[in-house]
Motif scaffolding. Structure first.
Motif, PDB file in Angstrom:
ATOM      1  N   GLU A 196      78.998  98.028  -7.956  1.00  0.00           N
ATOM      2  CA  GLU A 196      79.288  98.615  -9.269  1.00  0.00           C
ATOM      3  C   GLU A 196      78.005  98.910 -10.037  1.00  0.00           C
ATOM      4  O   GLU A 196      77.904  99.903 -10.765  1.00  0.00           O
ATOM      5  CB  GLU A 196      80.195  97.690 -10.071  1.00  0.00           C
ATOM      6  N   ALA A 197      77.010  98.050  -9.883  1.00  0.00           N
ATOM      7  CA  ALA A 197      75.735  98.300 -10.551  1.00  0.00           C
ATOM      8  C   ALA A 197      75.078  99.562 -10.020  1.00  0.00           C
ATOM      9  O   ALA A 197      74.485 100.344 -10.778  1.00  0.00           O
ATOM     10  CB  ALA A 197      74.802  97.104 -10.361  1.00  0.00           C
ATOM     11  N   THR A 198      75.186  99.794  -8.720  1.00  0.00           N
ATOM     12  CA  THR A 198      74.614 101.000  -8.119  1.00  0.00           C
ATOM     13  C   THR A 198      75.321 102.250  -8.634  1.00  0.00           C
ATOM     14  O   THR A 198      74.688 103.258  -8.971  1.00  0.00           O
ATOM     15  CB  THR A 198      74.706 100.927  -6.589  1.00  0.00           C
ATOM     16  N   ARG A 199      76.643 102.197  -8.712  1.00  0.00           N
ATOM     17  CA  ARG A 199      77.402 103.335  -9.232  1.00  0.00           C
ATOM     18  C   ARG A 199      76.999 103.638 -10.669  1.00  0.00           C
ATOM     19  O   ARG A 199      76.776 104.789 -11.049  1.00  0.00           O
ATOM     20  CB  ARG A 199      78.904 103.054  -9.175  1.00  0.00           C
ATOM     21  N   ARG A 200      76.919 102.603 -11.472  1.00  0.00           N
ATOM     22  CA  ARG A 200      76.564 102.823 -12.869  1.00  0.00           C
ATOM     23  C   ARG A 200      75.108 103.265 -13.026  1.00  0.00           C
ATOM     24  O   ARG A 200      74.778 104.036 -13.926  1.00  0.00           O
ATOM     25  CB  ARG A 200      76.856 101.566 -13.679  1.00  0.00           C
ATOM     26  N   ALA A 201      74.236 102.778 -12.175  1.00  0.00           N
ATOM     27  CA  ALA A 201      72.838 103.208 -12.257  1.00  0.00           C
ATOM     28  C   ALA A 201      72.717 104.714 -12.050  1.00  0.00           C
ATOM     29  O   ALA A 201      71.951 105.390 -12.753  1.00  0.00           O
ATOM     30  CB  ALA A 201      71.994 102.459 -11.228  1.00  0.00           C
ATOM     31  N   HIS A 202      73.455 105.270 -11.104  1.00  0.00           N
ATOM     32  CA  HIS A 202      73.428 106.719 -10.888  1.00  0.00           C
ATOM     33  C   HIS A 202      73.981 107.458 -12.105  1.00  0.00           C
ATOM     34  O   HIS A 202      73.474 108.522 -12.485  1.00  0.00           O
ATOM     35  CB  HIS A 202      74.229 107.080  -9.636  1.00  0.00           C
ATOM     36  N   MET A 203      74.992 106.898 -12.741  1.00  0.00           N
ATOM     37  CA  MET A 203      75.544 107.498 -13.959  1.00  0.00           C
ATOM     38  C   MET A 203      74.518 107.439 -15.095  1.00  0.00           C
ATOM     39  O   MET A 203      74.355 108.407 -15.855  1.00  0.00           O
ATOM     40  CB  MET A 203      76.829 106.756 -14.356  1.00  0.00           C
ATOM     41  N   LEU A 204      73.806 106.332 -15.196  1.00  0.00           N
ATOM     42  CA  LEU A 204      72.834 106.158 -16.271  1.00  0.00           C
ATOM     43  C   LEU A 204      71.658 107.123 -16.143  1.00  0.00           C
ATOM     44  O   LEU A 204      71.074 107.539 -17.148  1.00  0.00           O
ATOM     45  CB  LEU A 204      72.332 104.710 -16.284  1.00  0.00           C
ATOM     46  N   GLU A 205      71.311 107.472 -14.919  1.00  0.00           N
ATOM     47  CA  GLU A 205      70.221 108.435 -14.705  1.00  0.00           C
ATOM     48  C   GLU A 205      70.516 109.764 -15.396  1.00  0.00           C
ATOM     49  O   GLU A 205      69.620 110.396 -15.969  1.00  0.00           O
ATOM     50  CB  GLU A 205      70.007 108.660 -13.213  1.00  0.00           C
ATOM     51  N   LYS A 206      71.768 110.186 -15.369  1.00  0.00           N
ATOM     52  CA  LYS A 206      72.147 111.469 -15.956  1.00  0.00           C
ATOM     53  C   LYS A 206      71.975 111.480 -17.478  1.00  0.00           C
ATOM     54  O   LYS A 206      71.819 112.543 -18.079  1.00  0.00           O
ATOM     55  CB  LYS A 206      73.611 111.793 -15.615  1.00  0.00           C
ATOM     56  N   LEU A 207      71.995 110.293 -18.084  1.00  0.00           N
ATOM     57  CA  LEU A 207      71.940 110.196 -19.540  1.00  0.00           C
ATOM     58  C   LEU A 207      70.566 109.778 -20.036  1.00  0.00           C
ATOM     59  O   LEU A 207      70.387 109.531 -21.227  1.00  0.00           O
ATOM     60  CB  LEU A 207      72.998 109.189 -20.023  1.00  0.00           C
ATOM     61  N   ASN A 208      69.590 109.719 -19.142  1.00  0.00           N
ATOM     62  CA  ASN A 208      68.214 109.363 -19.509  1.00  0.00           C
ATOM     63  C   ASN A 208      68.159 108.033 -20.260  1.00  0.00           C
ATOM     64  O   ASN A 208      67.567 107.906 -21.338  1.00  0.00           O
ATOM     65  CB  ASN A 208      67.574 110.462 -20.364  1.00  0.00           C
ATOM     66  N   SER A 235      67.174 103.316  -7.759  1.00  0.00           N
ATOM     67  CA  SER A 235      67.452 104.025  -9.001  1.00  0.00           C
ATOM     68  C   SER A 235      66.158 104.286  -9.763  1.00  0.00           C
ATOM     69  O   SER A 235      65.189 103.529  -9.659  1.00  0.00           O
ATOM     70  CB  SER A 235      68.397 103.188  -9.876  1.00  0.00           C
ATOM     71  N   THR A 236      66.163 105.357 -10.540  1.00  0.00           N
ATOM     72  CA  THR A 236      65.008 105.645 -11.397  1.00  0.00           C
ATOM     73  C   THR A 236      65.127 104.982 -12.771  1.00  0.00           C
ATOM     74  O   THR A 236      64.178 105.029 -13.557  1.00  0.00           O
ATOM     75  CB  THR A 236      64.859 107.161 -11.613  1.00  0.00           C
ATOM     76  N   VAL A 237      66.271 104.365 -13.062  1.00  0.00           N
ATOM     77  CA  VAL A 237      66.448 103.686 -14.343  1.00  0.00           C
ATOM     78  C   VAL A 237      65.735 102.338 -14.293  1.00  0.00           C
ATOM     79  O   VAL A 237      65.990 101.531 -13.397  1.00  0.00           O
ATOM     80  CB  VAL A 237      67.938 103.474 -14.665  1.00  0.00           C
ATOM     81  N   PRO A 238      64.831 102.050 -15.233  1.00  0.00           N
ATOM     82  CA  PRO A 238      64.146 100.756 -15.234  1.00  0.00           C
ATOM     83  C   PRO A 238      65.142  99.590 -15.339  1.00  0.00           C
ATOM     84  O   PRO A 238      66.112  99.657 -16.092  1.00  0.00           O
ATOM     85  CB  PRO A 238      63.252 100.832 -16.470  1.00  0.00           C
ATOM     86  N   ILE A 239      64.873  98.540 -14.567  1.00  0.00           N
ATOM     87  CA  ILE A 239      65.718  97.350 -14.571  1.00  0.00           C
ATOM     88  C   ILE A 239      65.075  96.299 -15.477  1.00  0.00           C
ATOM     89  O   ILE A 239      63.902  95.953 -15.317  1.00  0.00           O
ATOM     90  CB  ILE A 239      65.905  96.780 -13.151  1.00  0.00           C
ATOM     91  N   ALA A 240      65.858  95.778 -16.438  1.00  0.00           N
ATOM     92  CA  ALA A 240      65.368  94.790 -17.398  1.00  0.00           C
ATOM     93  C   ALA A 240      66.037  93.442 -17.144  1.00  0.00           C
ATOM     94  O   ALA A 240      67.268  93.364 -17.048  1.00  0.00           O
ATOM     95  CB  ALA A 240      65.655  95.250 -18.829  1.00  0.00           C
ATOM     96  N   VAL A 241      65.231  92.396 -17.023  1.00  0.00           N
ATOM     97  CA  VAL A 241      65.753  91.038 -16.818  1.00  0.00           C
ATOM     98  C   VAL A 241      64.864  90.046 -17.558  1.00  0.00           C
ATOM     99  O   VAL A 241      63.719  90.352 -17.897  1.00  0.00           O
ATOM    100  CB  VAL A 241      65.820  90.656 -15.328  1.00  0.00           C
ATOM    101  N   GLY A 242      65.389  88.846 -17.772  1.00  0.00           N
ATOM    102  CA  GLY A 242      64.540  87.792 -18.309  1.00  0.00           C
ATOM    103  C   GLY A 242      65.182  86.854 -19.300  1.00  0.00           C
ATOM    104  O   GLY A 242      64.754  85.713 -19.424  1.00  0.00           O
TER     105      GLY A 242
END
Length: 370
Positions: free
Chosen positions: A206-218, A241-248
């Protein structure tokens, strides 16, 4: 130099200013342990920590029964040495949230005391990289909020000079998340940042699917898409994915951040000063991130984090979630969407001691030395 002569601890329970719901929980209260350290010259330092509605009593027990009695007679300036000694004394319960949150209340008090003794604001004591930082807001992006209200909040923040808004995701279907985010993007335009936060709620698929969706919205970053202790899955997601991943925010030791950074699983480090165990380890994580050319955008606690992000060069954002207004006389300084580090000696939080006294939970108070 001055030794520690007295230590007090107590807890205050703060209710959230607005309803806060994400994909896995509701923020029902902020249990806030305080530690007040007095040295042999009468100077005081005040530190604090927090939980989101659970575990406060366990933190207070660890402070009172194990950690605070060890402070009496110690040299207050030996902050790193004290931190390591306290950590070792609790090695059977570390690494973990309760131990880190208890250590943070002590460590922030020691840094407040050090800065007051030196007559310096915290951000300058730690490096003084800048005096202000841009803010993004999370307060209007909770998961239960209707789409039209998400849009209104983002537009309002944009008009005030904020540079971005965070929107919680994790609705049952991707299409619901996409509709909410698309409406915000259309309203604010291409130059306003939108961050998203899944609060560890998704599977890798599900994270992969959403990551591709998030790319379209910058989207600026994808926060806590997966359980925080799963480094390898975050690495795989980051590589796909090209969307930066934030954790911490859900990590509790320097070594955990090291593993993420070395493996390439974190594009944004969101180290939380309370959950990492205080200012002492927070700065080590920040410098480690700088060595990997990774920005630091800390989680929550804006009134304390503002001085930390202004102390270092690699912190481009401060998260806006107000929580301490009822316990302070003056709020954190903000102008045109920027937060300013306090110039007062110490942590720079203007505590209202009458309000704190009225809000104390008496069964969790204790005093040592004095």
């Amino acid at each position: 130099m001055a030794t520690i002569s007295k230590v007090e601890t107590f807890m205050v329970d703060l209710k959230p200013k607005v309803k806060r719901v994400d994909a896995i929980q509701s923020f029902v209260s902020q249990e806030t342990p305080f530690v007040v350290i007095t040295d042999s010259e009468g100077k005081q330092g005040i530190g604090y920590s927090y939980t989101i509605g659970q575990g406060g009593g366990a933190i207070m027990s660890l402070l009172s029964e194990t950690l605070l009695p060890q402070l009496i007679g110690r040299e207050a300036e030996e902050i790193d040495r004290i931190w390591r000694d306290l950590l070792f004394s609790t090695h059977a319960t570390a690494v973990g949230a309760i131990t880190s949150l208890a250590l943070a209340a002590i460590d922030t008090a020691l840094w407040d005391l050090r800065c007051k003794r030196a007559g310096l604001p915290l951000f300058r004591m730690l490096g003084g990289a800048k005096e202000s930082v841009p803010m993004y807001t999370t307060e209007g992006g909770w998961l239960h909020i209707e789409t039209e209200d998400l849009v209104a909040d983002a537009l309002g923040a944009q008009a005030k000079g904020f540079s971005g808004s965070k929107v919680k995701i994790g609705k049952p279907h991707l299409a619901e998340d996409y509709a909410r985010l698309s409406a915000v993007r259309e309203a604010v335009g291409p130059n306003y940042e939108i961050m998203v936060d899944a609060n560890q709620s998704l599977t890798r698929a599900e994270a992969t699917r959403r990551a591709h969706m998030l790319e379209k919205l910058n989207i600026a970053w994808f926060e806590e898409p997966l359980p925080a202790d799963d480094v390898l899955e975050h690495v795989g997601l980051a590589q796909s994915s090209t969307v930066p991943i934030a954790v911490g925010e859900s990590m509790y030791s320097l070594s955990q951040f090291k593993d993420y950074l070395v493996a390439g699983g974190a594009s944004i480090v969101q180290v939380d000063v309370a959950r990492i165990g205080g200012i002492t380890p927070w700065m080590k994580v920040a410098h480690l991130a700088e060595a990997h050319n990774v920005p630091v955008c800390p989680h929550f606690l804006m009134e304390l984090h503002v001085s930390l992000v202004c102390a270092i060069p690699n912190a481009p954002w401060l998260e806006y979630i107000p929580q301490l207004d009822s316990l302070t006389k003056t709020p954190m300084k903000m102008e045109n969407g920027r937060a300013f580090a306090s110039l007062e000696p110490g942590l720079g939080i203007d505590w209202d001691f009458d309000a704190i006294e009225a809000a104390k939970i008496e069964q969790h108070s204790a005093t040592f030395g004095g």
